[in-house]
Design a protein around this motif. Structure first.
Motif, PDB file in Angstrom:
ATOM      1  N   PRO A  14       5.783  -2.315  -7.195  1.00  0.00           N
ATOM      2  CA  PRO A  14       6.668  -1.323  -6.552  1.00  0.00           C
ATOM      3  C   PRO A  14       8.044  -1.890  -6.240  1.00  0.00           C
ATOM      4  CG  PRO A  14       5.074  -2.172  -4.989  1.00  0.00           C
ATOM      5  CD  PRO A  14       4.705  -2.759  -6.316  1.00  0.00           C
ATOM      6  N   PHE A  15       8.957  -0.979  -5.938  1.00  0.00           N
ATOM      7  CA  PHE A  15      10.316  -1.274  -5.484  1.00  0.00           C
ATOM      8  C   PHE A  15      11.152  -1.979  -6.552  1.00  0.00           C
ATOM      9  CE2 PHE A  15       7.562  -1.645  -1.639  1.00  0.00           C
ATOM     10  CZ  PHE A  15       7.865  -0.400  -1.122  1.00  0.00           C
ATOM     11  N   GLU A  16      10.786  -1.836  -7.804  1.00  0.00           N
ATOM     12  CA  GLU A  16      11.622  -2.296  -8.903  1.00  0.00           C
ATOM     13  C   GLU A  16      12.192  -1.074  -9.602  1.00  0.00           C
ATOM     14  OE1 GLU A  16       9.695  -4.936 -11.545  1.00  0.00           O
ATOM     15  OE2 GLU A  16       9.405  -6.519 -10.056  1.00  0.00           O
ATOM     16  N   LEU A  17      13.479  -0.827  -9.414  1.00  0.00           N
ATOM     17  CA  LEU A  17      14.111   0.398  -9.888  1.00  0.00           C
ATOM     18  C   LEU A  17      14.711   0.257 -11.278  1.00  0.00           C
ATOM     19  CD1 LEU A  17      15.873   1.540  -6.587  1.00  0.00           C
ATOM     20  CD2 LEU A  17      13.643   2.227  -7.490  1.00  0.00           C
ATOM     21  N   SER A  18      14.382  -0.832 -11.968  1.00  0.00           N
ATOM     22  CA  SER A  18      14.948  -1.004 -13.309  1.00  0.00           C
ATOM     23  C   SER A  18      14.439   0.055 -14.272  1.00  0.00           C
ATOM     24  CB  SER A  18      14.597  -2.400 -13.834  1.00  0.00           C
ATOM     25  OG  SER A  18      13.183  -2.585 -13.869  1.00  0.00           O
ATOM     26  N   ARG A  19      13.229   0.592 -14.033  1.00  0.00           N
ATOM     27  CA  ARG A  19      12.670   1.632 -14.895  1.00  0.00           C
ATOM     28  C   ARG A  19      13.008   3.039 -14.417  1.00  0.00           C
ATOM     29  NH1 ARG A  19       8.892  -2.426 -14.554  1.00  0.00           N
ATOM     30  NH2 ARG A  19       8.215  -3.324 -16.541  1.00  0.00           N
ATOM     31  N   GLY A  20      13.624   3.162 -13.269  1.00  0.00           N
ATOM     32  CA  GLY A  20      13.966   4.466 -12.739  1.00  0.00           C
ATOM     33  C   GLY A  20      13.337   4.704 -11.380  1.00  0.00           C
ATOM     34  N   PHE A  21      13.819   5.749 -10.688  1.00  0.00           N
ATOM     35  CA  PHE A  21      13.344   6.023  -9.332  1.00  0.00           C
ATOM     36  C   PHE A  21      11.872   6.407  -9.311  1.00  0.00           C
ATOM     37  CE2 PHE A  21      12.616   8.972  -5.784  1.00  0.00           C
ATOM     38  CZ  PHE A  21      12.973   8.165  -4.724  1.00  0.00           C
ATOM     39  N   MET A  22      11.359   7.021 -10.372  1.00  0.00           N
ATOM     40  CA  MET A  22       9.967   7.438 -10.402  1.00  0.00           C
ATOM     41  C   MET A  22       9.010   6.258 -10.270  1.00  0.00           C
ATOM     42  SD  MET A  22       9.764  10.665 -10.437  1.00  0.00           S
ATOM     43  CE  MET A  22      10.822  12.083 -10.697  1.00  0.00           C
ATOM     44  N   TYR A  23       9.472   5.054 -10.572  1.00  0.00           N
ATOM     45  CA  TYR A  23       8.620   3.864 -10.511  1.00  0.00           C
ATOM     46  C   TYR A  23       8.811   3.086  -9.213  1.00  0.00           C
ATOM     47  CZ  TYR A  23       7.575   4.517 -15.451  1.00  0.00           C
ATOM     48  OH  TYR A  23       7.142   5.026 -16.664  1.00  0.00           O
ATOM     49  N   ILE A  24       9.358   3.744  -8.176  1.00  0.00           N
ATOM     50  CA  ILE A  24       9.619   3.036  -6.925  1.00  0.00           C
ATOM     51  C   ILE A  24       8.329   2.558  -6.259  1.00  0.00           C
ATOM     52  CG2 ILE A  24       9.628   5.143  -5.523  1.00  0.00           C
ATOM     53  CD1 ILE A  24      11.867   3.878  -3.861  1.00  0.00           C
ATOM     54  N   LEU A  25       7.224   3.271  -6.485  1.00  0.00           N
ATOM     55  CA  LEU A  25       5.930   2.853  -5.934  1.00  0.00           C
ATOM     56  C   LEU A  25       5.102   2.068  -6.930  1.00  0.00           C
ATOM     57  CD1 LEU A  25       4.844   6.060  -3.958  1.00  0.00           C
ATOM     58  CD2 LEU A  25       6.155   4.098  -3.164  1.00  0.00           C
ATOM     59  N   GLY A  26       5.668   1.745  -8.093  1.00  0.00           N
ATOM     60  CA  GLY A  26       4.944   0.998  -9.106  1.00  0.00           C
ATOM     61  C   GLY A  26       4.339   1.918 -10.154  1.00  0.00           C
ATOM     62  N   ALA A  27       3.540   1.336 -11.025  1.00  0.00           N
ATOM     63  CA  ALA A  27       2.879   2.064 -12.101  1.00  0.00           C
ATOM     64  C   ALA A  27       1.415   1.659 -12.160  1.00  0.00           C
ATOM     65  CB  ALA A  27       3.565   1.791 -13.445  1.00  0.00           C
ATOM     66  N   ASP A  28       0.593   2.517 -12.786  1.00  0.00           N
ATOM     67  CA  ASP A  28      -0.837   2.245 -12.860  1.00  0.00           C
ATOM     68  C   ASP A  28      -1.174   1.442 -14.103  1.00  0.00           C
ATOM     69  OD1 ASP A  28      -0.593   4.047 -14.890  1.00  0.00           O
ATOM     70  OD2 ASP A  28      -1.933   5.555 -14.046  1.00  0.00           O
ATOM     71  N   GLN A  29      -2.481   1.361 -14.417  1.00  0.00           N
ATOM     72  CA  GLN A  29      -2.946   0.531 -15.516  1.00  0.00           C
ATOM     73  C   GLN A  29      -2.511   1.026 -16.885  1.00  0.00           C
ATOM     74  OE1 GLN A  29      -4.699   2.162 -13.326  1.00  0.00           O
ATOM     75  NE2 GLN A  29      -6.375   3.349 -14.235  1.00  0.00           N
ATOM     76  N   LEU A  30      -2.038   2.264 -16.969  1.00  0.00           N
ATOM     77  CA  LEU A  30      -1.525   2.807 -18.228  1.00  0.00           C
ATOM     78  C   LEU A  30      -0.007   2.977 -18.206  1.00  0.00           C
ATOM     79  CD1 LEU A  30      -4.216   5.545 -19.023  1.00  0.00           C
ATOM     80  CD2 LEU A  30      -4.036   3.228 -19.970  1.00  0.00           C
ATOM     81  N   GLY A  31       0.634   2.436 -17.198  1.00  0.00           N
ATOM     82  CA  GLY A  31       2.081   2.516 -17.102  1.00  0.00           C
ATOM     83  C   GLY A  31       2.607   3.828 -16.582  1.00  0.00           C
ATOM     84  N   ARG A  32       1.745   4.663 -15.998  1.00  0.00           N
ATOM     85  CA  ARG A  32       2.198   5.943 -15.456  1.00  0.00           C
ATOM     86  C   ARG A  32       2.746   5.743 -14.035  1.00  0.00           C
ATOM     87  NH1 ARG A  32      -3.477   8.861 -16.756  1.00  0.00           N
ATOM     88  NH2 ARG A  32      -4.064   6.942 -15.648  1.00  0.00           N
ATOM     89  N   PRO A  33       3.893   6.319 -13.709  1.00  0.00           N
ATOM     90  CA  PRO A  33       4.496   6.096 -12.383  1.00  0.00           C
ATOM     91  C   PRO A  33       3.618   6.683 -11.277  1.00  0.00           C
ATOM     92  CG  PRO A  33       5.674   7.811 -13.570  1.00  0.00           C
ATOM     93  CD  PRO A  33       4.711   7.205 -14.553  1.00  0.00           C
ATOM     94  N   LEU A  34       3.484   5.928 -10.194  1.00  0.00           N
ATOM     95  CA  LEU A  34       2.580   6.328  -9.113  1.00  0.00           C
ATOM     96  C   LEU A  34       3.158   7.442  -8.247  1.00  0.00           C
ATOM     97  CD1 LEU A  34       1.102   2.919  -7.881  1.00  0.00           C
ATOM     98  CD2 LEU A  34      -0.020   4.684  -9.231  1.00  0.00           C
ATOM     99  N   LEU A  35       4.471   7.450  -8.037  1.00  0.00           N
ATOM    100  CA  LEU A  35       5.062   8.466  -7.156  1.00  0.00           C
ATOM    101  C   LEU A  35       4.790   9.877  -7.644  1.00  0.00           C
ATOM    102  CD1 LEU A  35       6.787   9.298  -4.762  1.00  0.00           C
ATOM    103  CD2 LEU A  35       8.830   8.927  -6.166  1.00  0.00           C
TER     104      LEU A  35
END
Length: 306
Positions: free
Chosen positions: A66-87
């Protein structure tokens, strides 16, 4: 017609203003209501706006922290095991979570309250039969009964709502019956009988409005319990199945990654905790606000704040 609308509008505004003042008198309940409003809006509009984002896979971003905005705001909470944004997944999952809880609470309250009114107001043999039915349902632990039934039925949204509603019926049945037994002995009920008022009118016009505040308070608490029960069933793997998603299912899917990707289960679990806490705070406020004897506490608090 226009004159009638203009005369009723100030009354409605006065009721809304009184409601807001009473809610503002309890700051915890006020912010709990705001949070629940946000959750409801997410449940209504989230799947419309973010369903594509919630299902979009990016294998290069698997378990992104989480909190890495290089991929965009949708990934602010991180991503799951398939790369889907958690938010967006948490926002979209709010719909199924709220739908199951609301459906189970509404069904159990309607059925349980109706049976409780019959069992409390009448003195026929049906009253005893209804109470024995409630005892039979309560003899089984609610979560265990749900597990047994869902192992035999297909774990769909309708079946989960049905099972959870059945397990909660005795709560409203016993509460309504106890309230009706006390209310039916009051003087205004005796006066209504003397004036020739029918039993149906007495029950729905005089008794039910007195019992309803207690039922609403219990339903608010029960909403939190049903939501936790649905999350437990999803965590056990017998709740809603993929590709549908709930907060409990997200916690279950993140369980194998707790050691190296804690955020997969942490954020949906935090959503469950905050929603449950907000419901409990709002229920405590409603217990006071709907009771004319105790409402003065909120009214005095609102005057001091004003």
């Amino acid at each position: 017609m226009s004159q009638t609308n203009t005369t009723t509008t100030p009354k409605e505004r006065g009721r809304i203003g009184t409601f807001i003042r009473l809610l503002w008198a309890d700051k915890f309940a006020f912010f709990a209501a705001l949070f629940l409003l946000v959750v409801v809006l997410c449940a209504i509009f989230g799947p419309i706006w973010l369903s594509d984002e919630a299902t979009r896979q990016n294998l290069r971003g698997r378990n992104a922290p989480p909190f890495e905005l290089s991929r965009g705001f949708m990934y602010i909470l991180g991503a799951d095991q398939l790369g889907r944004p958690l938010l967006p997944r948490i926002i979209v999952a709010a719909q199924n979570t709220m739908a199951v809880a609301a459906g189970a609470v509404i069904c159990s309250m309607i059925i349980g309250s109706a049976l409780g009114l019959v069992a409390g107001y009448t003195r026929s043999r049906w009253s005893g039969a209804i109470m024995r039915l409630g005892d039979v349902i309560m003899s089984f632990p609610s979560l265990l009964l749900a597990v047994i039934v869902l192992y035999m039925l297909e774990p769909s949204v309708a079946n989960i709502v049905l099972v959870l509603a059945i397990t909660r019926i005795p709560i409203y049945l016993r509460t309504t019956r106890a309230e009706v037994l006390e209310v039916r002995e009051r003087m205004f009920i005796s006066a209504a009988r003397v004036m020739g008022t029918s039993d149906r009118r007495i029950v729905f016009r005089h008794i039910l409005p007195v019992v309803m505040p207690t039922l609403i308070t219990i339903a608010t608490l029960d909403f939190a319990f049903v939501m936790l029960a649905e999350s437990s069933l999803s965590f056990l793997g017998i709740g809603i199945q993929p590709p549908e998603i709930t907060w409990g299912l997200m916690v279950s899917q993140g369980r194998p990654y707790l050691t190296n990707a804690w955020w997969l289960s942490f954020w949906p679990g935090l959503a469950i905790i905050l929603t449950t806490l907000s419901l409990n705070l709002l229920s405590a406020w409603m217990r006071i606000a709907l009771d004319p004897v105790q409402r003065w506490r909120l009214e005095m608090g609102g005057r001091k704040n004003g």
